[in-house]
Design a protein around this motif. Structure first.
Motif, PDB file in Angstrom:
ATOM      1  N   SER A 188       0.780  -1.219  -0.029  1.00  0.00           N
ATOM      2  CA  SER A 188      -0.013   0.039  -0.122  1.00  0.00           C
ATOM      3  C   SER A 188       0.886   1.175   0.046  1.00  0.00           C
ATOM      4  CB  SER A 188      -0.989   0.058   1.223  1.00  0.00           C
ATOM      5  OG  SER A 188      -0.355  -0.515   2.362  1.00  0.00           O
ATOM      6  N   GLY A 189       1.949   1.012   0.582  1.00  0.00           N
ATOM      7  CA  GLY A 189       2.760   2.348   0.623  1.00  0.00           C
ATOM      8  C   GLY A 189       3.233   2.574  -0.962  1.00  0.00           C
ATOM      9  N   TRP A 190       3.632   1.578  -1.547  1.00  0.00           N
ATOM     10  CA  TRP A 190       4.086   1.621  -3.012  1.00  0.00           C
ATOM     11  C   TRP A 190       2.997   2.191  -3.891  1.00  0.00           C
ATOM     12  CZ3 TRP A 190       3.209   0.492  -8.114  1.00  0.00           C
ATOM     13  CH2 TRP A 190       4.007   0.602  -9.014  1.00  0.00           C
ATOM     14  N   LEU A 191       1.750   1.824  -3.537  1.00  0.00           N
ATOM     15  CA  LEU A 191       0.577   2.342  -4.228  1.00  0.00           C
ATOM     16  C   LEU A 191       0.357   3.755  -4.200  1.00  0.00           C
ATOM     17  CD1 LEU A 191      -1.916  -0.452  -4.300  1.00  0.00           C
ATOM     18  CD2 LEU A 191      -0.542   0.357  -6.405  1.00  0.00           C
ATOM     19  N   LEU A 192       0.685   3.987  -2.963  1.00  0.00           N
ATOM     20  CA  LEU A 192       0.438   5.533  -2.395  1.00  0.00           C
ATOM     21  C   LEU A 192       1.509   6.421  -2.851  1.00  0.00           C
ATOM     22  CD1 LEU A 192      -1.619   7.019  -0.609  1.00  0.00           C
ATOM     23  CD2 LEU A 192       0.078   6.649   1.450  1.00  0.00           C
ATOM     24  N   ALA A 193       2.708   5.972  -2.897  1.00  0.00           N
ATOM     25  CA  ALA A 193       3.697   6.650  -3.287  1.00  0.00           C
ATOM     26  C   ALA A 193       3.684   6.972  -4.959  1.00  0.00           C
ATOM     27  CB  ALA A 193       5.096   5.968  -3.351  1.00  0.00           C
ATOM     28  N   PHE A 194       3.093   5.884  -5.726  1.00  0.00           N
ATOM     29  CA  PHE A 194       3.061   5.883  -7.110  1.00  0.00           C
ATOM     30  C   PHE A 194       2.027   6.722  -7.495  1.00  0.00           C
ATOM     31  CE2 PHE A 194       0.608   3.979 -10.767  1.00  0.00           C
ATOM     32  CZ  PHE A 194       1.887   3.902 -11.834  1.00  0.00           C
ATOM     33  N   THR A 195       0.864   6.930  -6.603  1.00  0.00           N
ATOM     34  CA  THR A 195      -0.195   7.777  -7.149  1.00  0.00           C
ATOM     35  C   THR A 195       0.255   9.365  -6.697  1.00  0.00           C
ATOM     36  OG1 THR A 195      -1.686   5.989  -6.123  1.00  0.00           O
ATOM     37  CG2 THR A 195      -2.852   8.371  -6.473  1.00  0.00           C
ATOM     38  N   LEU A 196       0.877   9.285  -5.782  1.00  0.00           N
ATOM     39  CA  LEU A 196       1.466  10.640  -5.399  1.00  0.00           C
ATOM     40  C   LEU A 196       2.325  11.244  -6.499  1.00  0.00           C
ATOM     41  CD1 LEU A 196       2.002  10.302  -1.617  1.00  0.00           C
ATOM     42  CD2 LEU A 196       0.407  11.685  -2.577  1.00  0.00           C
ATOM     43  N   SER A 197       3.076  10.330  -7.022  1.00  0.00           N
ATOM     44  CA  SER A 197       3.848  10.741  -7.810  1.00  0.00           C
ATOM     45  C   SER A 197       3.107  11.125  -9.268  1.00  0.00           C
ATOM     46  CB  SER A 197       5.069   9.658  -8.304  1.00  0.00           C
ATOM     47  OG  SER A 197       5.879   9.961  -9.477  1.00  0.00           O
ATOM     48  N   LEU A 198       2.358  10.083  -9.522  1.00  0.00           N
ATOM     49  CA  LEU A 198       1.331  10.703 -10.840  1.00  0.00           C
ATOM     50  C   LEU A 198       0.699  11.904 -10.877  1.00  0.00           C
ATOM     51  CD1 LEU A 198       0.051   7.501 -12.296  1.00  0.00           C
ATOM     52  CD2 LEU A 198       1.735   8.847 -13.467  1.00  0.00           C
ATOM     53  N   ASP A 199       0.361  12.371  -9.592  1.00  0.00           N
ATOM     54  CA  ASP A 199      -0.635  13.381  -9.285  1.00  0.00           C
ATOM     55  C   ASP A 199       0.229  14.784  -9.139  1.00  0.00           C
ATOM     56  OD1 ASP A 199      -3.111  14.022  -9.243  1.00  0.00           O
ATOM     57  OD2 ASP A 199      -3.495  13.659  -7.007  1.00  0.00           O
ATOM     58  N   ASP A 200       1.494  14.725  -8.837  1.00  0.00           N
ATOM     59  CA  ASP A 200       2.108  15.957  -8.450  1.00  0.00           C
ATOM     60  C   ASP A 200       2.490  17.091  -9.670  1.00  0.00           C
ATOM     61  OD1 ASP A 200       3.976  17.515  -7.210  1.00  0.00           O
ATOM     62  OD2 ASP A 200       5.552  16.842  -8.323  1.00  0.00           O
ATOM     63  N   VAL A 201       1.907  18.065  -9.435  1.00  0.00           N
ATOM     64  CA  VAL A 201       2.007  19.269 -10.392  1.00  0.00           C
ATOM     65  C   VAL A 201       3.221  20.038  -9.781  1.00  0.00           C
ATOM     66  CG1 VAL A 201       0.900  21.134 -11.702  1.00  0.00           C
ATOM     67  CG2 VAL A 201      -0.407  19.204 -11.184  1.00  0.00           C
ATOM     68  N   VAL A 202       2.855  20.569  -8.566  1.00  0.00           N
ATOM     69  CA  VAL A 202       3.408  21.704  -8.085  1.00  0.00           C
ATOM     70  C   VAL A 202       5.041  21.415  -7.951  1.00  0.00           C
ATOM     71  CG1 VAL A 202       3.753  23.359  -6.005  1.00  0.00           C
ATOM     72  CG2 VAL A 202       1.303  22.321  -6.839  1.00  0.00           C
ATOM     73  N   ILE A 203       5.658  20.300  -7.131  1.00  0.00           N
ATOM     74  CA  ILE A 203       6.825  20.222  -6.967  1.00  0.00           C
ATOM     75  C   ILE A 203       7.549  19.945  -8.290  1.00  0.00           C
ATOM     76  CG2 ILE A 203       8.464  18.500  -6.044  1.00  0.00           C
ATOM     77  CD1 ILE A 203       6.442  18.194  -3.868  1.00  0.00           C
ATOM     78  N   ALA A 204       6.955  19.098  -9.427  1.00  0.00           N
ATOM     79  CA  ALA A 204       7.677  18.767 -10.611  1.00  0.00           C
ATOM     80  C   ALA A 204       7.759  20.079 -11.326  1.00  0.00           C
ATOM     81  CB  ALA A 204       6.725  17.852 -11.410  1.00  0.00           C
TER      82      ALA A 204
END
Lengths: 264, 299
Positions: free
Chosen positions: A195-211
């Motif tokens: 679940s940690g991996w899935l959470l990290a994966f989702t957060l990465s796919l969703d990030d606009v600001v930091i990127a």
């Protein structure tokens, strides 16, 4: 009795409608033939077709997926080690600092994380010439940094409810540390790691600001592309793209929920 | 003895994430602190070479707190900070108003139904944040779904201006962060000892009285945790005001973005960030305290 029940039910129904009407409206309009997003011009799949032909979007999606897979994997390894260490090693030098550093990214405003990492990358390239150009690598580093905090939290909460006696028994029977780790510890915390991996994966796919801060001219992730497009309003091909993403996520989440239910 | 072996192994492994966090979390944070007290110069990167400092001595510091002085003297920034806090507070309250009954409703359902209802709360959370905010553009637009519907029903003649204002920002925040309110509230209400409620009922308390005197006080940790989980990220929110807010919507996240990308005044942007963090420190510490207690209670 009955009166109270219906009152609560009404509010709950309203709440669920509030959560799902916006999502459903995007899905419905993605099948709209009209270029004007507001008018219903009949059912059509043309926006899906134009999506498949849009190389800019496909390229950005591929880049985002690559970044998400790499950053989620590294973050899971790092976060698991940090979570294990905080739970298993009682006292060590720098423990307080580690606790602070691993929990702060959870509440740090994204915009500050973005700015501060950009400053770091600029300073580093001034000093040691790395990173020369910002892009996929710097985005991945940024995503690992904030995702490992989420993984560590999930792993720690799993460990809090776990039983250490199995590991101790294995150790007493002469199991080598690494062997015990992979045979006993990893299976125990595997659900948390997944679940940690899935959470990290989702957060990465969703990030606009930091990127947006840590990327360079060469690399545009999917969320960055979507953001620049929708700042100007609604576009039909983004509706189609959103529908694809919504469908994938829904199938994934429902499948995961069913799997968990079957196990328990 | 053997156990020490494993600990040693873990200790060694820990060095990698530890070094990583020092380099990519702590160091950037120190750099932003330093830049916030640097002089702006027109160059790329647009701030004075910070690390000449050590050579030039500490006498330069006095001059460079200008960035903070500028923040405190400039009415613009005070207004933005206050307006961000206000927006976050109102949104948090609205979230609580919608989220509490929903969490209560789910917690009162028979266990086999709770799973599905919770899944319904969690699912939107996994769908892209950006796309969920985007969905509201289509609904709220001048010629969007809501205006079309109201006009078709004959309730209004002219489209309402629902988007690009503070109203849309409130909707966006409440919508995006509602799951963060509901989940901790549910976790708390679900553990609520129902015998207390029965006792209150047996003693003749009315339903509403029982709620106010028993349920509400007992759910306080859930209310605090949920509210902070909405309030803290809402203050620094950028995407929602950028996509749904108007030109007069004052949010610190957006002001920071403009200061950075448009004005290119990096020292002021850094000072703005540091002040924002100082505002957030109290709610963050409060949250950690509440969480720590929750973990102990559940053991």
């Amino acid at each position: 009795m009955k009166k109270r029940g219906t009152g609560l039910l009404t509010i709950a129904a309203f709440g669920y409608a509030f959560l799902y009407v916006p999502i459903l409206s995007v899905v419905v309009y993605s099948f709209n033939d009209s270029r004007l997003v507001t008018l219903w011009g009949g059912f059509s799949l043309r926006w899906y077709k134009s999506l498949l032909e849009n190389e800019e979007i496909l390229g950005a999606a591929l880049l985002s997926l690559q970044i998400a897979v790499v950053s989620a994997t590294v973050a899971t390894v790092f976060g698991t080690i940090a979570g294990l260490a905080l739970h298993r090693i009682g006292r060590f030098r720098g423990r307080t600092l580690l606790t602070g550093m691993i929990t702060s990214p959870l509440v740090m405003p994204e915009i500050i994380t973005g700015i501060s990492l950009l400053f770091l990358f600029i300073t580093l390239s001034d000093w040691i010439g790395w990173p020369g150009a910002r892009g996929a690598v710097t985005i991945t580093i940024a995503h690992i940094t904030f995702s490992m905090a989420y993984v560590a939290v999930v792993v720690r909460s799993r460990l809090a409810g776990s039983d250490e006696s199995l590991e101790e028994a294995a150790m007493d029977l002469g199991g080598r540390p690494l062997r015990v780790f992979f045979d006993i510890t990893v299976p125990t915390i595997a659900p948390a790691m997944i679940s940690g991996w899935l959470l990290a994966f989702t957060l990465s796919l969703d990030d606009v600001v930091i990127a947006s801060f840590v990327s360079g001219p060469g690399a545009t992730t999917l969320p960055m592309l979507i953001f620049s497009k929708v700042k100007l309003g609604v576009t039909p091909d983004i509706n189609a793209l959103a529908t694809v993403i919504i469908a994938l996520v829904s199938v994934g989440v429902v499948a995961a929920a069913l799997l968990i239910r079957r196990k328990t | 003895m053997v156990r020490d072996g494993r600990r040693r192994w873990l200790r060694r492994a820990l060095l990698v994430p530890y070094a990583w966090l020092l380099l990519f979390f702590l160091a950037p944070f120190l750099i932003i602190l330093k830049i916030s007290v640097a002089d702006p110069v027109v160059a790329l990167p647009p701030f004075t070479a910070l690390f000449d400092w050590a050579a030039s001595g500490w006498d330069r510091i006095q001059a460079t707190f200008d960035n903070y002085l500028f923040l405190f003297q400039d009415r613009y920034y005070a207004t933005i900070y206050l307006s961000s806090i206000k927006t976050a507070a109102i949104s948090t309250f609205l979230c609580l108003l919608i989220g509490y009954p929903m969490a209560y409703f789910i917690a009162r359902q028979p266990p086999h139904r709770r799973g599905l209802l919770l899944l319904g709360i969690i699912l939107p959370f996994w769908i892209s944040f950006l796309l969920r905010v985007y969905a509201w553009i289509g609904l709220l637009n001048t010629n969007g779904v809501i205006n079309n519907l109201l006009q078709w029903l004959g309730l209004i003649d002219q489209p309402l201006s629902l988007i690009y204002n503070d109203f849309a920002v409130y909707i966006g925040i409440v919508y995006s962060y509602l799951p963060f309110m509901i989940l901790p509230l549910y976790a708390n209400l679900e553990r609520l000892d129902s015998s207390l409620l029965e006792a209150a009922a047996d003693l003749g308390a009315r339903r509403w009285r029982t709620f106010v005197d028993v349920t509400l006080p007992l759910s306080r940790p859930g209310i605090i945790a949920g509210s902070l989980l909405v309030f803290i990220p809402a203050i620094g929110e950028f995407i929602i005001p950028a996509l749904l807010g108007g030109s007069d919507t004052l949010m610190i996240g957006r002001a920071l973005w403009d200061e950075f990308f448009i004005n290119r005044d990096w020292p002021v942007a850094s000072a703005v960030s540091v002040v924002l963090l100082m505002i957030l420190v109290l709610p963050m510490m409060w949250f950690q305290k509440v969480q720590g207690r929750e973990v102990e209670d559940s053991r």
